[in-house]
Design a protein around this motif. Structure first.
Motif, short mmCIF file in Angstrom:
data_model
loop_
_atom_site.label_atom_id
_atom_site.label_comp_id
_atom_site.label_asym_id
_atom_site.label_seq_id
_atom_site.Cartn_x
_atom_site.Cartn_y
_atom_site.Cartn_z
N SER A 17 0.54 -5.57 38.44
CA SER A 17 1.24 -4.35 38.04
C SER A 17 2.52 -4.73 37.33
O SER A 17 3.33 -5.49 37.86
CB SER A 17 1.54 -3.50 39.28
OG SER A 17 2.29 -2.35 38.93
N TYR A 18 2.72 -4.18 36.13
CA TYR A 18 3.89 -4.58 35.33
C TYR A 18 4.24 -3.49 34.33
O TYR A 18 3.42 -2.62 34.03
CB TYR A 18 3.60 -5.88 34.59
CG TYR A 18 2.57 -5.76 33.48
CD1 TYR A 18 2.97 -5.59 32.16
CD2 TYR A 18 1.21 -5.81 33.76
CE1 TYR A 18 2.02 -5.47 31.14
CE2 TYR A 18 0.26 -5.69 32.76
CZ TYR A 18 0.68 -5.52 31.44
OH TYR A 18 -0.26 -5.39 30.43
N SER A 19 5.46 -3.56 33.83
CA SER A 19 5.88 -2.69 32.73
C SER A 19 5.52 -3.36 31.41
O SER A 19 5.52 -4.59 31.31
CB SER A 19 7.39 -2.46 32.81
OG SER A 19 7.86 -1.89 31.60
N GLN A 20 5.22 -2.55 30.40
CA GLN A 20 4.84 -3.10 29.10
C GLN A 20 5.89 -4.06 28.56
O GLN A 20 5.56 -5.02 27.86
CB GLN A 20 4.61 -1.95 28.10
CG GLN A 20 4.09 -2.38 26.75
CD GLN A 20 2.71 -3.01 26.81
OE1 GLN A 20 1.96 -2.75 27.74
NE2 GLN A 20 2.39 -3.83 25.84
N ALA A 21 7.16 -3.84 28.90
CA ALA A 21 8.22 -4.73 28.43
C ALA A 21 8.07 -6.14 28.98
O ALA A 21 8.62 -7.10 28.41
CB ALA A 21 9.59 -4.17 28.81
N ASP A 22 7.34 -6.30 30.08
CA ASP A 22 7.16 -7.60 30.73
C ASP A 22 5.76 -8.14 30.51
O ASP A 22 5.26 -8.96 31.29
CB ASP A 22 7.43 -7.48 32.23
CG ASP A 22 8.81 -6.93 32.53
OD1 ASP A 22 9.76 -7.33 31.84
OD2 ASP A 22 8.93 -6.09 33.44
N LYS A 23 5.11 -7.72 29.43
CA LYS A 23 3.70 -8.07 29.19
C LYS A 23 3.48 -9.58 29.16
O LYS A 23 2.55 -10.11 29.77
CB LYS A 23 3.24 -7.45 27.88
CG LYS A 23 1.76 -7.66 27.55
CD LYS A 23 1.38 -6.84 26.32
CE LYS A 23 -0.11 -6.92 26.01
NZ LYS A 23 -0.48 -8.20 25.42
N ALA A 25 5.26 -12.06 30.49
CA ALA A 25 5.42 -12.67 31.82
C ALA A 25 4.23 -12.31 32.71
O ALA A 25 3.73 -13.17 33.46
CB ALA A 25 6.73 -12.20 32.46
N ALA A 26 3.78 -11.07 32.65
CA ALA A 26 2.65 -10.64 33.47
C ALA A 26 1.40 -11.43 33.11
O ALA A 26 0.64 -11.86 33.99
CB ALA A 26 2.41 -9.14 33.31
N GLU A 27 1.16 -11.61 31.81
CA GLU A 27 -0.02 -12.36 31.38
C GLU A 27 0.09 -13.83 31.77
O GLU A 27 -0.91 -14.46 32.14
CB GLU A 27 -0.23 -12.20 29.88
CG GLU A 27 -0.68 -10.79 29.50
CD GLU A 27 -0.87 -10.61 28.01
OE1 GLU A 27 -0.34 -11.44 27.23
OE2 GLU A 27 -1.54 -9.65 27.61
N GLU A 28 1.29 -14.38 31.71
CA GLU A 28 1.48 -15.76 32.15
C GLU A 28 1.19 -15.91 33.64
O GLU A 28 0.59 -16.89 34.09
CB GLU A 28 2.90 -16.24 31.83
CG GLU A 28 3.12 -17.70 32.17
CD GLU A 28 4.50 -18.21 31.79
OE1 GLU A 28 4.84 -19.35 32.19
OE2 GLU A 28 5.25 -17.49 31.11
N ILE A 29 1.62 -14.94 34.43
CA ILE A 29 1.35 -14.97 35.87
C ILE A 29 -0.15 -14.87 36.12
O ILE A 29 -0.72 -15.63 36.91
CB ILE A 29 2.10 -13.82 36.57
CG1 ILE A 29 3.61 -14.10 36.56
CG2 ILE A 29 1.61 -13.64 38.01
CD1 ILE A 29 4.46 -12.90 36.94
N ALA A 30 -0.82 -13.92 35.45
CA ALA A 30 -2.26 -13.76 35.63
C ALA A 30 -3.01 -15.02 35.21
O ALA A 30 -3.91 -15.49 35.91
CB ALA A 30 -2.76 -12.54 34.85
N ASP A 31 -2.63 -15.57 34.06
CA ASP A 31 -3.30 -16.77 33.57
C ASP A 31 -3.08 -17.95 34.52
O ASP A 31 -3.99 -18.73 34.80
CB ASP A 31 -2.78 -17.13 32.18
CG ASP A 31 -3.19 -16.12 31.12
OD1 ASP A 31 -4.14 -15.36 31.38
OD2 ASP A 31 -2.55 -16.08 30.05
#
Length: 505
Positions: A17-23, A25-31
């Motif tokens: 769960s993330y805000s679009q502004a943190d896309k 960082a969120a994708e790096e975490i998921a990856d």
């Protein structure tokens, strides 16, 4: 009727769960988590084409075993993030906040996460904090994170051209900074070098000054605009990046990177027709570039053009891309295959119509690996509950051969063998299913079935058989003819359909 059990209802380790502004960082975490063995659901990647976005978010939360909150100022202010957290908590999903900025949770978030353990990830490299997060997920699931994770996937399915930046690049940046101080007035050599070879503010400064000098024309000027567009793209200055990519293309209409990266902006902002036009131009100039193929395939998938998407993904894989893109392509190809009408009917329907759909999907030659194994397992389940135990056994055995890491066909085959009275074969399959780390609810059912083998042998009533195979009839002659070996004879499994070149993994 019990579920077929092809896929877990909780098929993802975590919903991000993330805000679009943190896309990014969120994708790096998921990856990073996926590289360590924890499959993640993250929008928009896992949103199925043609479905309601809100419904897909709910599906994603419910299909994950926990939720990861990327906590920042932006997510604090996001009503969408707050609703996702509320939904997860209402479904008793654990929430793991990872704080990428030094902020205090807003009241709407604090209410739900005040008693949970946070990870402060705003200092140092994010990758080190992902290790800790993976450890927490491993503790939650009772497994160890992958000791040798695969290389982390790129931040996007086909991200802008990424230049390496390590210790050598950092030293080069310092050197260029020093040379700037000593370079003769009007000498743009170092600005040009910084723009094309470095990263961040120092590269952007080099691009700005080299372009403003007017010292470069034609293809050299196009390179400068393309790289400034790239730097602006990384900083989410999309209007500036679009302008620079457009000028680069005007100056050098053969610049594949500019078409590809401009296409990425159009793709990420939902301007699919414009993106497709740019990817087509990039591929006309160089048909052996996997990035524009992958991105074009993704757009075809979003538009519901599954066959065109499949061809682009397979072509991109055939070009032997780097490991990160290869992993993304395999996942994307699997998603395309699942959208096939016969595949979906095989998974979701029952009775003879579902078996016929399974037959068509298997015989089509479109599917391979895990997805083909899912089809065999589904058909085996349908045959089993209809009383065709011999063919059900053969299908489960074929599913195991194709994907030996999926615990469901072992579980289904164990239930079938238990019904037949072959308790030793059933015991072996139950134990194998347990060794494959099933989700906790299924583990309890399998352990209960394994513990009840002795009682099952004393009772012939099929109603005592545990989930997932409460048969419609006891088997009769079919049961008597059932092979007692825990593995199907070579000639008992349906022949593998000949797939298209490259279909097998």
């Amino acid at each position: 009727m019990a579920a077929k059990g092809t896929k877990r209802s909780d098929s993802y380790a975590a919903f991000v769960s993330y805000s679009q502004a943190d896309k990014d960082a969120a994708e790096e975490i998921a990856d990073g988590l996926e590289a360590r063995g924890f499959k993640c659901w993250i929008a928009p990647r896992n949103v199925r084409p043609g479905r309601s976005y809100g419904d897909e978010i709910i599906r994603g939360i419910e299909s994950a075993r926990c939720l990861i909150l990327v906590l920042s100022k932006a997510s604090n202010e996001s009503a969408f993030v707050a609703r996702e957290i509320e939904r997860a908590v209402s479904k008793n999903k654990p929430v793991f906040p990872i704080r990428i900025e030094n902020v205090v949770p807003s009241p709407s978030l604090e209410f739900f996460i005040s008693s949970t353990q946070w990870i402060d990830a705003y200092a140092g490299k994010l990758d080190a904090h992902i290790d800790r997060l993976a450890g927490l997920l491993g503790d939650e699931e009772g497994i160890e994170p992958s000791a040798n994770p695969i290389p982390k996937p790129a931040r996007r399915l086909a991200s802008p051209l990424v230049l390496g930046i390590g210790a050598a690049t950092a030293l080069a940046a310092v050197a260029v900074g020093i040379l700037w101080l000593w370079s003769p007035a009007g000498d743009q050599t170092f600005n040009h070098h910084a723009c094309l070879n470095l990263e961040g503010e120092i590269a952007l400064k080099g691009c700005n000054e080299a372009i403003a000098s007017g010292a470069f024309e034609g293809a050299k000027a196009a390179d400068l605009y393309a790289m400034r567009g790239y730097q602006r793209h990384l900083k989410d200055d999309l209007p500036g990046a679009l302008s620079d990519y457009g000028e680069a293309i005007r100056l050098d209409p053969r610049l594949v990177m500019a078409f590809n990266n401009r296409g990425n902006i159009y793709r990420d902002t939902g301007q699919y027709d414009e993106a497709l036009a740019d990817y087509d131009r990039a591929l006309a100039l160089n048909p052996n570039k996997p990035d524009p193929l992958a991105s074009r395939g993704w757009i075809y998938h979003q538009k519901g053009e599954g066959e065109r998407a499949r061809k682009d993904f397979e072509k991109a894989l055939a070009l032997d891309p780097d490991d990160s893109l290869k992993a993304k392509l395999k996942d994307a190809l699997a998603e395309v295959e699942k959208s096939d009408p016969d595949y979906e009917a095989c998974e979701t329907r029952s009775g003879e119509a579902a078996i016929a759909a399974c037959d068509r999907a298997i015989e089509s030659g479109k599917f391979s690996g895990a997805n083909l194994a899912y089809l065999y397992n589904d058909r085996g389940y349908l045959r089993m509950i209809g009383g065709d135990l011999i063919q059900g056994f053969a299908d489960f055995s074929r599913a195991i051969q194709l994907d030996p890491d999926n615990y469901y066909p072992y579980w289904n085959r164990a239930e079938l063998m238990r019904h037949r009275g072959d308790l030793e074969s059933a015991r072996a399959d139950y134990q194998t299913a347990l060794a494959l780390n099933p989700k906790s609810e299924d583990r309890q059912k399998i352990e209960a079935a394994l513990g009840g083998l002795a009682e099952a042998a004393r009772r012939a009533d099929p109603e005592v058989i545990s989930d997932p195979s409460v048969f419609r009839r006891s088997g009769g002659e079919a049961a008597a003819a059932m092979p007692v070996s825990p593995s199907a004879p070579a000639d008992s499994a349906p022949a593998m359909p000949a797939g298209p070149a490259g279909a097998e993994p």
